[in-house]
Design a protein around this motif. Sequence first.
Motif, mmCIF file in Angstrom:
data_model
loop_
_atom_site.group_PDB
_atom_site.id
_atom_site.type_symbol
_atom_site.label_atom_id
_atom_site.label_comp_id
_atom_site.label_asym_id
_atom_site.label_seq_id
_atom_site.Cartn_x
_atom_site.Cartn_y
_atom_site.Cartn_z
ATOM 1 N N CYS A 84 -113.211 64.164 -2.841
ATOM 2 C CA CYS A 84 -112.103 63.284 -2.243
ATOM 3 C C CYS A 84 -110.755 63.882 -2.680
ATOM 4 C CB CYS A 84 -112.300 61.893 -2.919
ATOM 5 S SG CYS A 84 -110.997 60.686 -2.306
ATOM 6 N N ILE A 85 -109.902 64.227 -1.598
ATOM 7 C CA ILE A 85 -108.436 65.013 -1.960
ATOM 8 C C ILE A 85 -107.550 64.062 -1.118
ATOM 9 C CG2 ILE A 85 -107.030 66.766 -1.631
ATOM 10 C CD1 ILE A 85 -109.354 68.658 -1.769
ATOM 11 N N VAL A 86 -106.648 63.172 -1.982
ATOM 12 C CA VAL A 86 -105.479 62.510 -1.398
ATOM 13 C C VAL A 86 -104.352 63.082 -1.960
ATOM 14 C CG1 VAL A 86 -104.654 60.333 -0.982
ATOM 15 C CG2 VAL A 86 -106.962 60.511 -1.279
ATOM 16 N N PRO A 87 -103.742 64.076 -1.441
ATOM 17 C CA PRO A 87 -102.452 64.954 -2.009
ATOM 18 C C PRO A 87 -101.423 63.875 -2.457
ATOM 19 C CG PRO A 87 -103.411 65.969 -0.120
ATOM 20 C CD PRO A 87 -104.063 64.828 -0.136
ATOM 21 N N PRO A 88 -100.584 64.018 -3.425
ATOM 22 C CA PRO A 88 -99.666 63.064 -3.470
ATOM 23 C C PRO A 88 -98.489 63.673 -2.878
ATOM 24 C CG PRO A 88 -100.012 64.429 -5.607
ATOM 25 C CD PRO A 88 -101.307 64.304 -4.657
ATOM 26 N N ALA A 89 -97.279 62.861 -2.800
ATOM 27 C CA ALA A 89 -96.146 63.589 -2.169
ATOM 28 C C ALA A 89 -95.712 64.817 -2.839
ATOM 29 C CB ALA A 89 -94.959 62.372 -2.000
ATOM 30 N N GLY A 90 -95.221 65.694 -1.956
ATOM 31 C CA GLY A 90 -94.793 66.956 -2.710
ATOM 32 C C GLY A 90 -95.955 68.006 -2.834
ATOM 33 N N SER A 91 -97.131 67.397 -2.661
ATOM 34 C CA SER A 91 -98.194 68.647 -2.881
ATOM 35 C C SER A 91 -98.150 69.754 -2.139
ATOM 36 C CB SER A 91 -99.503 67.819 -2.662
ATOM 37 O OG SER A 91 -99.662 66.892 -3.304
ATOM 38 N N VAL A 92 -98.744 70.926 -2.722
ATOM 39 C CA VAL A 92 -98.746 72.074 -2.063
ATOM 40 C C VAL A 92 -99.909 72.079 -1.180
ATOM 41 C CG1 VAL A 92 -99.000 74.666 -1.988
ATOM 42 C CG2 VAL A 92 -97.396 73.634 -3.722
ATOM 43 N N THR A 93 -99.743 72.115 0.150
ATOM 44 C CA THR A 93 -101.251 71.870 0.821
ATOM 45 C C THR A 93 -101.560 73.381 1.636
ATOM 46 O OG1 THR A 93 -99.927 71.144 2.469
ATOM 47 C CG2 THR A 93 -100.811 69.493 1.196
ATOM 48 N N SER A 94 -100.710 74.042 1.683
ATOM 49 C CA SER A 94 -100.857 75.297 2.235
ATOM 50 C C SER A 94 -100.291 76.726 1.358
ATOM 51 C CB SER A 94 -100.420 75.670 3.710
ATOM 52 O OG SER A 94 -100.950 74.621 4.577
ATOM 53 N N GLY A 95 -101.108 76.742 0.231
ATOM 54 C CA GLY A 95 -100.882 77.737 -0.779
ATOM 55 C C GLY A 95 -101.331 79.093 -0.365
ATOM 56 N N PHE A 96 -100.770 80.226 -0.863
ATOM 57 C CA PHE A 96 -101.113 81.487 -0.726
ATOM 58 C C PHE A 96 -100.782 82.221 -2.036
ATOM 59 C CE2 PHE A 96 -100.516 80.012 3.477
ATOM 60 C CZ PHE A 96 -101.634 80.456 4.465
ATOM 61 N N VAL A 97 -101.323 83.678 -2.312
ATOM 62 C CA VAL A 97 -101.139 84.297 -3.417
ATOM 63 C C VAL A 97 -100.680 85.670 -3.068
ATOM 64 C CG1 VAL A 97 -101.964 84.847 -5.730
ATOM 65 C CG2 VAL A 97 -102.806 83.107 -4.637
ATOM 66 N N ALA A 98 -99.784 86.194 -3.609
ATOM 67 C CA ALA A 98 -99.232 87.441 -3.187
ATOM 68 C C ALA A 98 -98.515 88.025 -4.502
ATOM 69 C CB ALA A 98 -98.399 87.608 -1.996
ATOM 70 N N GLU A 99 -98.677 89.201 -4.499
ATOM 71 C CA GLU A 99 -98.065 90.164 -5.570
ATOM 72 C C GLU A 99 -96.485 90.182 -5.266
ATOM 73 O OE1 GLU A 99 -99.194 90.944 -8.355
ATOM 74 O OE2 GLU A 99 -101.565 91.444 -8.223
ATOM 75 N N GLY A 146 -92.049 73.419 -0.858
ATOM 76 C CA GLY A 146 -92.843 72.145 -0.868
ATOM 77 C C GLY A 146 -94.235 72.538 -0.457
ATOM 78 N N ALA A 147 -94.676 72.105 0.592
ATOM 79 C CA ALA A 147 -96.130 72.025 1.120
ATOM 80 C C ALA A 147 -96.583 73.455 1.570
ATOM 81 C CB ALA A 147 -96.524 71.170 2.315
ATOM 82 N N TYR A 148 -95.583 74.199 1.874
ATOM 83 C CA TYR A 148 -95.999 75.684 2.190
ATOM 84 C C TYR A 148 -95.465 76.545 1.046
ATOM 85 C CZ TYR A 148 -96.941 73.873 7.105
ATOM 86 O OH TYR A 148 -97.358 72.985 7.793
ATOM 87 N N ARG A 149 -96.090 77.200 0.418
ATOM 88 C CA ARG A 149 -95.934 78.020 -0.761
ATOM 89 C C ARG A 149 -96.771 79.191 -0.844
ATOM 90 N NH1 ARG A 149 -94.140 74.401 -5.058
ATOM 91 N NH2 ARG A 149 -93.995 76.369 -6.250
ATOM 92 N N ILE A 150 -95.864 80.351 -1.413
ATOM 93 C CA ILE A 150 -96.474 81.574 -1.716
ATOM 94 C C ILE A 150 -96.329 81.979 -3.284
ATOM 95 C CG2 ILE A 150 -96.921 84.091 -1.191
ATOM 96 C CD1 ILE A 150 -95.676 83.474 1.649
ATOM 97 N N PHE A 151 -97.287 82.039 -4.094
ATOM 98 C CA PHE A 151 -97.363 82.054 -5.329
ATOM 99 C C PHE A 151 -97.617 83.657 -5.837
ATOM 100 C CE2 PHE A 151 -98.724 77.812 -5.014
ATOM 101 C CZ PHE A 151 -97.761 77.223 -5.602
ATOM 102 N N THR A 152 -96.940 83.856 -6.878
ATOM 103 C CA THR A 152 -97.701 85.037 -7.464
ATOM 104 C C THR A 152 -98.858 84.731 -8.195
ATOM 105 O OG1 THR A 152 -96.422 84.557 -9.735
ATOM 106 C CG2 THR A 152 -95.320 86.033 -7.891
ATOM 107 N N PRO A 153 -99.865 85.631 -8.597
ATOM 108 C CA PRO A 153 -100.932 85.080 -9.375
ATOM 109 C C PRO A 153 -100.536 84.216 -10.667
ATOM 110 C CG PRO A 153 -101.347 87.370 -8.672
ATOM 111 C CD PRO A 153 -99.768 87.107 -8.315
ATOM 112 N N GLU A 154 -99.479 84.739 -11.364
ATOM 113 C CA GLU A 154 -99.274 84.083 -12.547
ATOM 114 C C GLU A 154 -98.752 82.548 -12.213
ATOM 115 O OE1 GLU A 154 -99.455 88.257 -13.004
ATOM 116 O OE2 GLU A 154 -98.009 87.039 -11.862
ATOM 117 N N GLU A 155 -98.105 82.453 -11.087
ATOM 118 C CA GLU A 155 -97.497 81.085 -10.625
ATOM 119 C C GLU A 155 -98.498 80.250 -10.365
ATOM 120 O OE1 GLU A 155 -93.106 82.636 -9.296
ATOM 121 O OE2 GLU A 155 -94.708 82.597 -7.531
ATOM 122 N N ALA A 156 -99.647 80.805 -9.614
ATOM 123 C CA ALA A 156 -100.771 80.067 -9.024
ATOM 124 C C ALA A 156 -101.519 79.558 -10.199
ATOM 125 C CB ALA A 156 -101.766 80.967 -8.237
#
Length: 280
Positions: A84-99, A146-156
Amino acid sequence: EECLTAMRQAWTGEAFEYEGRQVRVTPRPATPGGPPLMMGGNSVAAAQRAGRFGIGLMAEGGKPELAEVYAEACKQAGNEPGLCIVPPAGSVTSGFVAEDPDQAWAEMGPHLLHDAHMYSAWRGSSHQAASKSTADSVEALRAENGAYRIFTPEEAVKHIQSTGMMLMQPLCGGLPPKLAWPSLELMANKVMPAVKAASIHPDLRYASREVHARWDDIVLGGIRASDGMASFADVIDAPTSRAIQAYVIDRAHHDPGALERLVGWFAESPLCLPTSWMVD
């Protein structure tokens, strides 16, 4: 609901009646009973439907009460709650990881912006969701943080530590698989091993059936007996165990920081407890 019923019948591999005729779908899915199902939506009706069918719930966010509606519907139907996932406001809903997030934004950004534009147009100005964005450029979308984020592995890893989950949408906005795969591979090969090595506690509000099943394995099954944690099966029965589990999850909904404070208290107290207990 007719579609859900038909899919489940089809995945059995057995013949069934559909729209007045006999049909049979083969081969059977590799997973017994078919792949996991989740109901998307952001209404009471959607949460109740997911509970009646015993499938997971993926809400659009901003309505924490849907988790309780879903849990009650599962209970009324005699189904075990699923994911059950009910994301709170400000959640990352489309996350990616990149060097290299700069390069990733240059390659993926137009697709993410297309996704944001299409969903915003479909929802309209009055419809709110955790994933909604009004950005008009790739630069603005990135700046929203916000919802669309690209993290480094450490940030993820830090994101999972602070939120308890990582929501990904690999083919967001028609993203080509050749761009999506590196993100998934970094998640599997770098992020998740780091998460496990840090013994990050799972958030029971969003846990899978397997995680919930482990509760019974520990409390009633005694699988940690070798570490000195005996089974409580001679003291409490299964319904009582589930009631305690439900209380823990309820407290997590109302006070998400409670688990972290409890673990911190144990760590600073003079009690001598095996580290594996803390992890479980």
